[in-house]
Design a protein around this motif. Sequence first.
Motif, PDB file in Angstrom:
ATOM      1  N   PRO A  43      -5.106  -1.348  -1.330  1.00 19.40           N
ATOM      2  CA  PRO A  43      -4.826  -0.582  -0.114  1.00 19.40           C
ATOM      3  C   PRO A  43      -4.475   0.871  -0.439  1.00 19.40           C
ATOM      4  CG  PRO A  43      -2.979  -1.989  -0.649  1.00 19.40           C
ATOM      5  CD  PRO A  43      -4.065  -2.344  -1.603  1.00 19.40           C
ATOM      6  N   ARG A  44      -5.045   1.780   0.357  1.00 20.53           N
ATOM      7  CA  ARG A  44      -4.754   3.201   0.137  1.00 20.53           C
ATOM      8  C   ARG A  44      -3.420   3.582   0.754  1.00 20.53           C
ATOM      9  NH1 ARG A  44      -9.942   3.146   1.776  1.00 20.53           N
ATOM     10  NH2 ARG A  44      -9.242   3.618   3.889  1.00 20.53           N
ATOM     11  N   ASP A  62      -3.805   0.610   5.850  1.00 25.26           N
ATOM     12  CA  ASP A  62      -4.935  -0.050   5.202  1.00 25.26           C
ATOM     13  C   ASP A  62      -4.562  -1.507   4.881  1.00 25.26           C
ATOM     14  OD1 ASP A  62      -7.506   0.241   4.384  1.00 25.26           O
ATOM     15  OD2 ASP A  62      -6.980   0.739   2.307  1.00 25.26           O
ATOM     16  N   ALA A  63      -3.343  -1.690   4.380  1.00 21.47           N
ATOM     17  CA  ALA A  63      -2.873  -3.036   4.042  1.00 21.47           C
ATOM     18  C   ALA A  63      -2.788  -3.897   5.293  1.00 21.47           C
ATOM     19  CB  ALA A  63      -1.501  -2.953   3.360  1.00 21.47           C
ATOM     20  N   GLY A 110       0.794  -1.218   0.000  1.00 21.75           N
ATOM     21  CA  GLY A 110       0.000   0.000   0.000  1.00 21.75           C
ATOM     22  C   GLY A 110       0.829   1.273   0.000  1.00 21.75           C
TER      23      GLY A 110
END
Lengths: 495, 344
Positions: free
Chosen positions: A71-72, A76-77, A53
Motif C-alpha cells: 500500500p502506498r 490504498d490499504a 500503509g
Amino acid sequence: MTPPRLEMLGVKKRFGATAALGGVDFSVPAGSVHALVGENGAGKSTLMKVLAGAHPADEGAMRLDGEPYAPRDPMDARRAGVAMIYQELSLCPHLSVEENILLGMEPTVAAGFLRRAEIRRRAREALARLGHAEIPPALMTGKLSNAKQQLVEIARAVAIGCRVLVLDEPTSSLSQADAQALFELVDQLKAEGHAIVYISHFLEEVRRVSDHFTVLRDGKSVGSGVTAEASTDQIVQMMVGREVNDLYPRSKRTPGEIVLELSSLSGKKKPRDATLALRRGEVLGIAGLMGAGRTELLRAVFGLDPVRSGEVRLLAFHGNAAPSQRWQQGAGMLSEDRKREGLALGLSIADNLTLSRLNGLGPPGFIIPRRQRAAAQTWVERIGVRCRSPRQAVGTLSGGNQQKVAIARLLHHDVDVLLLDEPTRGIDVASKAQIYRLIDELAARGKAVLMVSSYLPELLGTCDRVAVMSRGVLGQAKPVEQIDAHQIMLEATGS
Amino acid sequence: MTQQQAPATLDYRSPTTPTPLSQKVLGWLNVVGTFAALLLVFGFFSVMAPQSFPTAQNIETLARQTTTVAIGAMGMTLIIVAGGIDLSVGSIVALVVVVIAMVLQAGAGPWIAAVAGILTGAACGLLNGLLITSLRVVPFIVTLGMLEALRGLATHLAHEQPIYSKPQGLQKIIAALGPAERWKIFPAGVWIMLVIVALTAVLLRYTRFGRHVVAVGSNEQTARLCGIPVTRVKVLVYTLGGLITGIAGLMQYSRLTIGDPTIAQGMELDIIAAVVIGGGSLSGGEGSALGSLIGAAIMATISAGGSHLGWANSTQRIITGAIIIVAVALDQLRHRTAAAAQGD
C-alpha cells in the motif's frame, strides 16, 4: 492449495539508525484469528503502520490472497481491504455515526453532493451485520460510549468490505462485559471468513480469541504456534526472552497506624458512602468493573473531583483539600490516563518527574535545571527507566517507561500515601514486574498504597486486602487470603 | 519527611547513556536557526544597500523600532507558552498611551504617568485572566471581545481625538541618542527591552512559576493532577502579560508622544507573529523569550530594509507573511526530525 489471506515475509523497517522491524514473518488464512503478542517497543505498532500503509516496508514482501500487497498510503490499504482498529479510537466525535462509517468513501452524486439515503442504508447494513442495529446512524458519534464507538469503527471496516481486520489492543478501554461482547463479535467475523490480526498484551484474551499466535521481540518474530498448544508460561518466556519468576514478590509487611480514613464519602454521582481505612505498610486494592466509580473515588480523595458529603482524613489532616494541598499533606496520585492526564508528553522526563515538587531544586522560587536533571537522573537509574537522558521528552518513551516516570513523581515527592489508578495498564510484562516489586518495597518501608486495578491477578498478587466496588458502592475490604477471583467478579457484577 | 530515599534493591538494568548531544543540538537548533534567519535577512539588505544599511546608526534605529513589538512579544510568549492567546494587546497599548497622555495632561510627573500606564496594562491583563478562568470561555474569544471593548474605552476616554500633552522627558526613553550620549550605545528603552527579555527567559526556565506556566500549556490536566493551581497560574500569566504590554505601551508613547486612541491597530498580530517565528506553538508548552526577540527583530529588519530599498508596503507585507508560514513549517519539520531521531 489456496494461499493465505495475509502473508508477511521477512518484513524489515528502519528509522534512521534504529531497526524498528528486523524481519517479521507470519501468515493468516481466511476465517482465522492470528494473535500478535510482544512487549511494548517490540515493534507491534510499527508493524501495524507498515500493514496500514502509513510506512512503506524497506525489505520483505506482503501478500494478500497471494497477490503482492504494497500500500502506498492508508487509503490504498483500505481499498485493498485491510482495515485497522486502533487502540485509540480514530473517529470524528463531531460527525454522525453514519458519516464516520463511510468517511472518505462517501457515495456522491454529481458535483460532490452526498447521497444521504445511500449512506444511511449502508451504515445501517454494516451495523446490522455486527448485530448492533440499535445504534442510531444519525447520532453524533461523540455521544456514544467507548464500546459503542469501537463498534462504529468495526462497522466502518465491515462497510468497506474488508478482507483483513487488524485489532490493536481492542479491549484496553472496554469493561469486562463489553470485552466479552467483542470476543463474540470476533468469533462471528471469523466465521464469516475474515482474516483477523489480534494484537494484545493480555494472554487470557489471546487464548480466548486466537487460533494461532506470533511473538514479536525487538522487531523480529521469535516464535509462533497454535494457541491451544502453547502454555502461557511458554509465550511469556518468548516475549521477554528469559524466564519470569516471582511476578508478585511479597516482603514482610507490618501494618502500622491508619493514614487514610474515609467516612461515608460521596461524590457527585459516585462514590456513594464509601468508608475505608488504609494503614501504613499496607497495599489495599479496589476491584470492580469499568464505571463502578473506582477512579472517581480516588479523584474525590485527592481533591480532583468535588466531594458532596462525608469526610477524608489523611494523616493528621481532616476535611477536603485541593490536589496541591494533598501533595503537601503527603499523598500523591497516579492517573489511569497516562497520556492525557498523568504526563505532559511534550515535556522532558526531568520536568514531569519533578513537577509536583520543584522546591529544593534551587534557591526559593528558582530552579537550577542541572539540579532538576540530577534529581530525575537518580530516579531514572533507581527504577530503571530506559531513556537517553532526563532531557528527553516523555512522549518518546515506551508505555512502560512512561509509567515508571509517572510513578517516580510520587517517589520524588516522597509521599506517604500513594493512590495508584491502574498502575500497570497497557505496559509490558517486564515493566509490570518492576512496578510490582516497587509497590512491595514501598509497602515494606511503611508507605501506604491504595490501588485500583481491573486486572484481578495483579490485585490478588500485590494487595494485602481487596475491596470491591460496584455501581458506586464500596464493599468491605477483605484479606486477600479470604477472597478469590470468582468472588470478586460476583461482587463486582452485583450478583 | 525524608528526601529521596529510594528502594535500594531495585535493579539498575538500564542506566542512561550520555548521548544528549544530539538532543541539545536539536533544542538549540530552534533559537540558532531563527538567529541564522535574522543574519540572513540582515545580510541580504546589507548586500543590497551596502552604504546605508549595515551602519551603527541604522542598527540603533532598528533596535529602537523593534522595542515595542519585542517587549509586547515577551508578554505574549508567556501567554502562548501557557496555552493561551491575547488578541487585545493592540487595544491595551492604545489605552495605555491614552492614559499616560491624560495623566500628564492632568499635571502629574512623568514617573507617575509611566506607572499609571503600566498598571493600566496589568489591570487589562488581570481582567482578561479573570474572564477566561471564571467564565470558562476560550482565550481567543475573551480577548477578541476585549480587543473591541478596550479600543472603545480608549476612544471614549480620549473623546475620540488624540490627546496632546507635554511628554516631560518620556520621549527620551526611546529617542535616538545625541552625539554626547553615544557611550550608552542604545537609548534606555532598548536596554529596558533587553532586561525584560532576560527576565522573561529566566522566569520561564529557572523559576517554579515559569515551569508551572509551561506545564499548564503543555497539558493542563497533568498540571492539575500535580497540584499546580491552574487557575491562579493563568490569571497571573495574563496579568503579567498585560503588565509587560503596559511597558510596550509606554515605549509606544515615548515614540509618538501623543495619546492617540487609534494607534497600534493590528499590533497583536505582529506580536503573535514574532512569537511564532521565534518557535512558540499556539497549542501551548513551547516558546522562548530569546526566540521571540529574534522573531521581532526579523520583522523589524524586513520592514526597515524594505524602506531602505524603496519597496512598497505591500511587498513588505507579502514577504513578512511568507516568512511566518515558512518559519512555522520549518519548526514542524524540526519537530518531526527530532521525533524520528528519538524513535517510537
